[in-house]
Design a protein around this motif. Structure first.
Motif, short mmCIF file in Angstrom:
data_model
loop_
_atom_site.label_atom_id
_atom_site.label_comp_id
_atom_site.label_asym_id
_atom_site.label_seq_id
_atom_site.Cartn_x
_atom_site.Cartn_y
_atom_site.Cartn_z
N HIS A 9 0.83 -1.21 0.00
CA HIS A 9 0.00 0.00 0.00
C HIS A 9 0.86 1.27 0.00
CE1 HIS A 9 -3.75 -2.14 0.19
NE2 HIS A 9 -3.35 -2.82 1.25
N GLU A 10 1.98 1.23 0.72
CA GLU A 10 2.88 2.38 0.74
C GLU A 10 3.48 2.62 -0.65
OE1 GLU A 10 5.86 2.56 3.83
OE2 GLU A 10 4.44 1.73 5.29
N VAL A 11 3.91 1.54 -1.31
CA VAL A 11 4.48 1.67 -2.64
C VAL A 11 3.43 2.23 -3.60
CG1 VAL A 11 5.44 0.43 -4.63
CG2 VAL A 11 6.21 -0.14 -2.33
N LEU A 12 2.23 1.68 -3.53
CA LEU A 12 1.17 2.12 -4.43
C LEU A 12 0.74 3.56 -4.15
CD1 LEU A 12 -0.99 -1.14 -4.64
CD2 LEU A 12 0.58 -0.22 -6.36
N SER A 13 1.00 4.02 -2.92
CA SER A 13 0.69 5.41 -2.56
C SER A 13 1.80 6.37 -2.95
CB SER A 13 0.43 5.51 -1.05
OG SER A 13 -0.68 4.74 -0.69
N GLY A 14 2.87 5.87 -3.50
CA GLY A 14 3.94 6.74 -3.97
C GLY A 14 5.24 6.64 -3.20
N ASN A 15 5.27 5.89 -2.10
CA ASN A 15 6.50 5.73 -1.31
C ASN A 15 7.34 4.62 -1.93
OD1 ASN A 15 8.53 5.33 0.53
ND2 ASN A 15 7.18 4.96 2.26
N LYS A 16 8.19 4.99 -2.87
CA LYS A 16 8.99 4.00 -3.59
C LYS A 16 10.03 3.33 -2.69
CE LYS A 16 8.14 6.10 -7.96
NZ LYS A 16 8.40 7.17 -8.83
N GLN A 17 10.40 3.99 -1.59
CA GLN A 17 11.39 3.42 -0.66
C GLN A 17 10.85 2.15 0.00
OE1 GLN A 17 13.51 4.81 -1.75
NE2 GLN A 17 13.63 6.97 -1.62
N ALA A 18 9.55 2.05 0.15
CA ALA A 18 8.96 0.87 0.80
C ALA A 18 9.21 -0.40 -0.02
CB ALA A 18 7.47 1.08 1.04
N TYR A 19 9.45 -0.24 -1.31
CA TYR A 19 9.69 -1.41 -2.16
C TYR A 19 10.98 -2.13 -1.76
CZ TYR A 19 9.46 -4.41 -6.25
OH TYR A 19 9.37 -5.49 -7.06
N ALA A 20 11.91 -1.41 -1.15
CA ALA A 20 13.16 -2.03 -0.69
C ALA A 20 12.88 -3.14 0.31
CB ALA A 20 14.07 -0.98 -0.07
N HIS A 21 11.84 -3.00 1.13
CA HIS A 21 11.49 -4.04 2.10
C HIS A 21 11.07 -5.33 1.37
CE1 HIS A 21 11.74 -1.31 5.47
NE2 HIS A 21 10.91 -0.46 4.86
N ILE A 22 10.30 -5.19 0.31
CA ILE A 22 9.86 -6.35 -0.45
C ILE A 22 11.07 -7.02 -1.11
CG2 ILE A 22 8.50 -7.08 -2.45
CD1 ILE A 22 6.51 -4.80 -1.69
N ILE A 23 11.94 -6.22 -1.70
CA ILE A 23 13.14 -6.78 -2.34
C ILE A 23 13.99 -7.52 -1.31
CG2 ILE A 23 15.34 -6.18 -3.42
CD1 ILE A 23 13.85 -3.89 -4.85
N ASN A 24 14.23 -6.91 -0.17
CA ASN A 24 15.06 -7.55 0.86
C ASN A 24 14.46 -8.85 1.35
OD1 ASN A 24 17.10 -5.64 0.79
ND2 ASN A 24 16.11 -4.35 2.32
N LYS A 25 13.14 -8.92 1.43
CA LYS A 25 12.51 -10.13 1.93
C LYS A 25 12.60 -11.29 0.94
CE LYS A 25 8.50 -12.04 4.11
NZ LYS A 25 7.31 -11.81 4.87
N TYR A 26 12.53 -11.00 -0.36
CA TYR A 26 12.41 -12.07 -1.35
C TYR A 26 13.63 -12.27 -2.25
CZ TYR A 26 7.58 -12.48 0.00
OH TYR A 26 6.45 -12.69 0.72
N LYS A 27 14.62 -11.38 -2.21
CA LYS A 27 15.72 -11.45 -3.17
C LYS A 27 16.51 -12.76 -3.09
CE LYS A 27 18.99 -8.89 -0.37
NZ LYS A 27 19.73 -7.67 -0.16
N ASN A 28 16.82 -13.23 -1.88
CA ASN A 28 17.62 -14.45 -1.76
C ASN A 28 16.87 -15.69 -2.22
OD1 ASN A 28 19.78 -12.97 -0.77
ND2 ASN A 28 19.20 -13.28 1.36
N GLN A 29 15.59 -15.77 -1.88
CA GLN A 29 14.79 -16.93 -2.28
C GLN A 29 14.61 -16.97 -3.79
OE1 GLN A 29 11.87 -15.27 0.22
NE2 GLN A 29 11.78 -17.02 1.59
N LEU A 30 14.31 -15.81 -4.39
CA LEU A 30 14.15 -15.77 -5.84
C LEU A 30 15.47 -16.08 -6.54
CD1 LEU A 30 11.78 -12.73 -6.48
CD2 LEU A 30 11.26 -15.16 -6.67
N TYR A 31 16.55 -15.52 -6.03
CA TYR A 31 17.86 -15.78 -6.64
C TYR A 31 18.19 -17.28 -6.60
CZ TYR A 31 22.83 -15.81 -7.59
OH TYR A 31 24.06 -16.10 -8.12
N ALA A 32 17.96 -17.92 -5.45
CA ALA A 32 18.26 -19.35 -5.33
C ALA A 32 17.45 -20.17 -6.33
CB ALA A 32 17.98 -19.82 -3.90
N THR A 33 16.19 -19.84 -6.47
CA THR A 33 15.33 -20.57 -7.41
C THR A 33 15.78 -20.34 -8.85
OG1 THR A 33 13.45 -20.40 -5.92
CG2 THR A 33 12.95 -20.84 -8.23
N ILE A 34 16.01 -19.09 -9.19
CA ILE A 34 16.38 -18.76 -10.57
C ILE A 34 17.78 -19.28 -10.90
CG2 ILE A 34 16.81 -16.84 -12.16
CD1 ILE A 34 14.43 -15.41 -10.78
#
Length: 188
Positions: A9-34
């Motif tokens: 909701h923060e990202v969709l409201s214009g707070n692009k910095q909040a997207y860093a939380h999503i990246i940090n949470k999923y980057k390692n799992q996605l990288y391992a799979t890919i």
């Protein structure tokens, strides 16, 4: 999940910095799979970055009905599959960094774990792309059958069948080569 929804909701409201939380949470799992799909660290890094860009641009399409983890995997895996079709990625073996995985106190254990890891990576690499992806999503990312079914948009019964066939193929390969892999025994 509550925290993820807040970030979305923060990202969709214009707070692009909040997207860093999503990246940090999923980057390692996605990288391992890919990485396991491409067998190439550089390609995997590129695909993860591209997938996160795609997720960012499609974030407004997340309907909050299913799990966000399942949705983000679906977007990333679909992106990878599109790229595989476009560029015909060639799969090649990559050495895993075992020093981070095993305790270095016992050389025999280190050797056995490395050998087991190599054997399993080799077995998975022999599977067709769809079966390989399901094995990785189930056992590496520990997704449920339902999450995998939702992610790859394949009926649950087909997921179970593909998983069963993939394990059987790996068992048959091991038997043909005269080996044994406890994790792939019939009851598991």
């Amino acid at each position: 999940m509550e925290e993820e929804l807040q970030w979305i909701h923060e990202v969709l409201s214009g707070n692009k910095q909040a997207y860093a939380h999503i990246i940090n949470k999923y980057k390692n799992q996605l990288y391992a799979t890919i990485l396991r799909m491409t067998k190439n660290p550089q390609n995997a890094q590129d695909l993860v970055q591209e997938a996160f860009i795609k997720v960012y641009h499609q974030l407004d399409k997340y309907d909050e009905k299913g799990s966000f983890a399942g949705w983000i995997y679906r977007v990333a895996i679909n992106h990878c599959m599109d790229e595989f079709r476009k560029k015909s990625y060639k799969m090649k073996q990559v050495e895993m960094n075992e020093e981070k995985v095993v305790n270095t106190n016992y050389p025999e254990i280190i050797f056995l774990k490395k050998e087991k890891s190599r054997q399993l990576e080799r077995l998975i690499a022999t599977l067709p792309e769809d079966e390989r992806m399901i094995i990785l999503l189930r056992y590496v990312n520990e997704l449920s059958y339902n999450e995998i079914s939702e992610l790859v948009e394949v009926p649950l019964s087909d997921i179970r069948n593909k998983l069963h066939r993939a394990k059987k193929k790996m068992r048959d390969t091991i038997k043909r080569e005269g080996g044994y892999f406890y994790e792939l025994s019939e009851g598991r």
